[in-house]
Design a protein around this motif. Sequence first.
Motif, PDB file in Angstrom:
ATOM      1  N   TYR A   5      -1.791   4.224  -4.241  1.00  0.00           N
ATOM      2  CA  TYR A   5      -2.086   2.753  -4.941  1.00  0.00           C
ATOM      3  C   TYR A   5      -2.469   1.461  -4.311  1.00  0.00           C
ATOM      4  CZ  TYR A   5       2.319   1.576  -5.655  1.00  0.00           C
ATOM      5  OH  TYR A   5       3.607   0.698  -5.875  1.00  0.00           O
ATOM      6  N   ARG A   6      -2.584   0.413  -3.971  1.00  0.00           N
ATOM      7  CA  ARG A   6      -2.193  -0.378  -3.845  1.00  0.00           C
ATOM      8  C   ARG A   6      -2.127  -1.942  -4.341  1.00  0.00           C
ATOM      9  NH1 ARG A   6      -5.150  -2.365   1.603  1.00  0.00           N
ATOM     10  NH2 ARG A   6      -6.094   0.892   2.018  1.00  0.00           N
TER      11      ARG A   6
ATOM     12  N   HIS B 207       1.030  -1.656  -0.409  1.00  0.00           N
ATOM     13  CA  HIS B 207       0.078   0.493  -0.252  1.00  0.00           C
ATOM     14  C   HIS B 207       0.724   1.425  -0.135  1.00  0.00           C
ATOM     15  CE1 HIS B 207      -3.609   2.643   1.796  1.00  0.00           C
ATOM     16  NE2 HIS B 207      -3.324   2.423   0.507  1.00  0.00           N
TER      17      HIS B 207
ATOM     18  N   LEU C 277     -10.284  -3.498  -4.894  1.00  0.00           N
ATOM     19  CA  LEU C 277      -9.787  -2.453  -3.802  1.00  0.00           C
ATOM     20  C   LEU C 277     -10.539  -3.691  -2.444  1.00  0.00           C
ATOM     21  CD1 LEU C 277     -10.787   0.702  -5.414  1.00  0.00           C
ATOM     22  CD2 LEU C 277      -8.263   0.144  -4.411  1.00  0.00           C
TER      23      LEU C 277
ATOM     24  N   ARG D 141      -8.481  -4.894   0.936  1.00  0.00           N
ATOM     25  CA  ARG D 141      -8.443  -4.330   2.238  1.00  0.00           C
ATOM     26  C   ARG D 141      -8.744  -5.327   3.487  1.00  0.00           C
ATOM     27  NH1 ARG D 141     -11.540   0.195  -0.866  1.00  0.00           N
ATOM     28  NH2 ARG D 141     -10.111   2.068  -1.269  1.00  0.00           N
TER      29      ARG D 141
ATOM     30  N   GLU E 238      -6.243   4.144  -5.844  1.00  0.00           N
ATOM     31  CA  GLU E 238      -7.059   4.921  -4.790  1.00  0.00           C
ATOM     32  C   GLU E 238      -7.299   6.359  -4.832  1.00  0.00           C
ATOM     33  OE1 GLU E 238      -7.660   2.241  -0.760  1.00  0.00           O
ATOM     34  OE2 GLU E 238      -5.645   3.045  -1.449  1.00  0.00           O
TER      35      GLU E 238
ATOM     36  N   GLN F 199      -7.997   6.042 -11.058  1.00  0.00           N
ATOM     37  CA  GLN F 199      -8.413   5.404 -10.120  1.00  0.00           C
ATOM     38  C   GLN F 199      -9.645   3.949 -11.725  1.00  0.00           C
ATOM     39  OE1 GLN F 199      -8.935   9.098  -7.964  1.00  0.00           O
ATOM     40  NE2 GLN F 199     -10.182   7.427  -7.195  1.00  0.00           N
TER      41      GLN F 199
END
Length: 279
Positions: free
Chosen positions: A88-89, A25, A128, A132, A47, A64
């Motif tokens: 970003y992830r 992340h 996403l 998470r 993100e 995005q």
Amino acid sequence: MAKLDPLNTSRYWHAPELPGMDMLHADFTTHEYAPHVHHSFVIAVTEVGGSEFKSRGRTGVAQQQALLVFNPAEPHSGRMGGSARWRYRSFYLAEPGIRHLMTTLGIDQTRYFGDNVFCDPELIDSFLELHRAFDGNDAQSDPLRQQEMFVHSFGTLFQNHAQPGQRVLPVPADARVLAPVLELLHDAYAERLTLEQMAATAALTPFQLIGAFNRSIGLTPHTYLTQLRLRAAIALLTAGRPLIEAAVASGFYDQSALTRHFKRTFGMTPLQYVRARTC
């Protein structure tokens, strides 16, 4: 959370619930990725903001509305462009995870992606949410829910966007010419090699050597050698070797050189990598 510099932070961890899965992340405003490769599938979702990346001789945009995917060993680079921030992830699915995924999906052969960018809003939201759910800060994650989300997200990605069958490309003439050079680099990556030494191995001039590398591999000889050294350093760090020993044994001048290349290539420090592996 580790600071690459005052304007860039990143957090990296290994997902023990999934074989071969690492996660990042990152929140960047100035960071630039040098040309590099990962020996894993890379899936990245933005993100906030965005950046530019280069792959396959083309420039694309990480934003995005886009899901980024890079095949294992596919050269690429990235930099800030058109945005003041890029948060970003990303997922890094290495060989054990790829085998696990193929078994889970009932696929007997690894697939590959013909494009790097996919505009699929539902899939973007899915990845996403998945990232998470596996975030190390989320103490309330449900293992069954995590597994379901993993299978759904990666299954949908491979079903809808991957090309069936192993990627097989014709071997360019440059690659055949470079065979002795590549053998030298793999055998002697920790030594102080020169362009002249590499070129002489294949009866090329240094100029011809650089051109052949760019055409065949998409990296310069120095960048390719740096990737080999980073892989060696990662193996040593994973085995528990001290940072300074791993740096010197893998061919870097010192610990700071390893740290600098590690950050530019992976967006994290070697210490972050070690900590994630020992948690």
